[in-house]
Design a protein around this motif. Sequence first.
Motif, PDB file in Angstrom:
ATOM      1  N   VAL A  89      33.798  42.286  46.005  1.00 58.74           N
ATOM      2  CA  VAL A  89      34.433  40.925  45.398  1.00 58.74           C
ATOM      3  C   VAL A  89      34.084  41.089  43.779  1.00 58.74           C
ATOM      4  O   VAL A  89      34.975  40.812  43.036  1.00 58.74           O
ATOM      5  N   VAL A  90      32.888  41.422  43.402  1.00 54.15           N
ATOM      6  CA  VAL A  90      32.569  41.446  42.029  1.00 54.15           C
ATOM      7  C   VAL A  90      33.248  42.681  41.471  1.00 54.15           C
ATOM      8  O   VAL A  90      33.784  42.413  40.166  1.00 54.15           O
ATOM      9  N   ALA A  91      33.360  43.801  41.894  1.00 53.02           N
ATOM     10  CA  ALA A  91      34.432  44.911  41.357  1.00 53.02           C
ATOM     11  C   ALA A  91      35.835  44.427  41.271  1.00 53.02           C
ATOM     12  O   ALA A  91      36.255  44.727  40.138  1.00 53.02           O
ATOM     13  N   TYR A  92      36.318  43.836  42.144  1.00 51.61           N
ATOM     14  CA  TYR A  92      37.640  43.217  42.063  1.00 51.61           C
ATOM     15  C   TYR A  92      37.923  42.311  40.987  1.00 51.61           C
ATOM     16  O   TYR A  92      38.774  42.562  40.226  1.00 51.61           O
ATOM     17  N   VAL A  93      37.083  41.479  40.708  1.00 49.89           N
ATOM     18  CA  VAL A  93      37.026  40.265  39.949  1.00 49.89           C
ATOM     19  C   VAL A  93      36.835  41.082  38.264  1.00 49.89           C
ATOM     20  O   VAL A  93      37.771  40.675  37.269  1.00 49.89           O
ATOM     21  N   GLY A  94      36.205  42.000  38.229  1.00 47.10           N
ATOM     22  CA  GLY A  94      35.913  42.872  36.946  1.00 47.10           C
ATOM     23  C   GLY A  94      37.328  43.670  36.597  1.00 47.10           C
ATOM     24  O   GLY A  94      37.685  43.708  35.486  1.00 47.10           O
ATOM     25  N   TYR A  95      37.743  44.266  37.682  1.00 46.21           N
ATOM     26  CA  TYR A  95      38.950  44.938  37.485  1.00 46.21           C
ATOM     27  C   TYR A  95      39.972  44.061  36.906  1.00 46.21           C
ATOM     28  O   TYR A  95      40.660  44.337  36.257  1.00 46.21           O
ATOM     29  N   SER A  96      40.114  42.686  37.735  1.00 46.11           N
ATOM     30  CA  SER A  96      41.309  41.913  37.343  1.00 46.11           C
ATOM     31  C   SER A  96      41.235  41.505  35.896  1.00 46.11           C
ATOM     32  O   SER A  96      42.065  41.219  35.088  1.00 46.11           O
ATOM     33  N   MET A  97      39.868  41.332  35.612  1.00 46.25           N
ATOM     34  CA  MET A  97      39.537  40.585  34.290  1.00 46.25           C
ATOM     35  C   MET A  97      39.908  41.869  33.044  1.00 46.25           C
ATOM     36  O   MET A  97      40.829  41.553  31.910  1.00 46.25           O
TER      37      MET A  97
END
Length: 139
Positions: A30-38
């Motif tokens: 989840v943290v990786a996905y949020v970082g990638y999205s940002m």
Amino acid sequence: MRKSRLSLFKSTSMMISVVGIIMIVSTIIVVAYVGYSMVSSDITNEISSGTQYDELAELKAEYGNLSVKFDNIKATYYAGGPDQVKIYNDAKLELTRANSAIENVQSALDAGKPSNDVDSRIVFAKEKLESANKAYNSL
């Protein structure tokens, strides 16, 4: 009985460990996905704003050309009398409105407004510039 308690403890302990590992892995995902999205969103916004700055430069160039045209015929209309001056000033007012719309685009870009907001302001500025161009052509 002792053997079943030990077996129950082992299975419970194993289950807690597996659930803990699953929770840690899912948190990392989840943290990786949020970082990638940002990061992806920032890159997209930078590309979009680069295109918008190009469009702003085109609008300013068109405005500059049209402003020079208005200045070139100003003396002709001011020598013609009050009616001619009014006609010229009404057309020049359209050019002033176009300039205001272009400055609005510039301020939106400087303020970091969302891409869709800046795009709508660019469309409005193009409409105002076209209106000023029509006013010039009607002179």
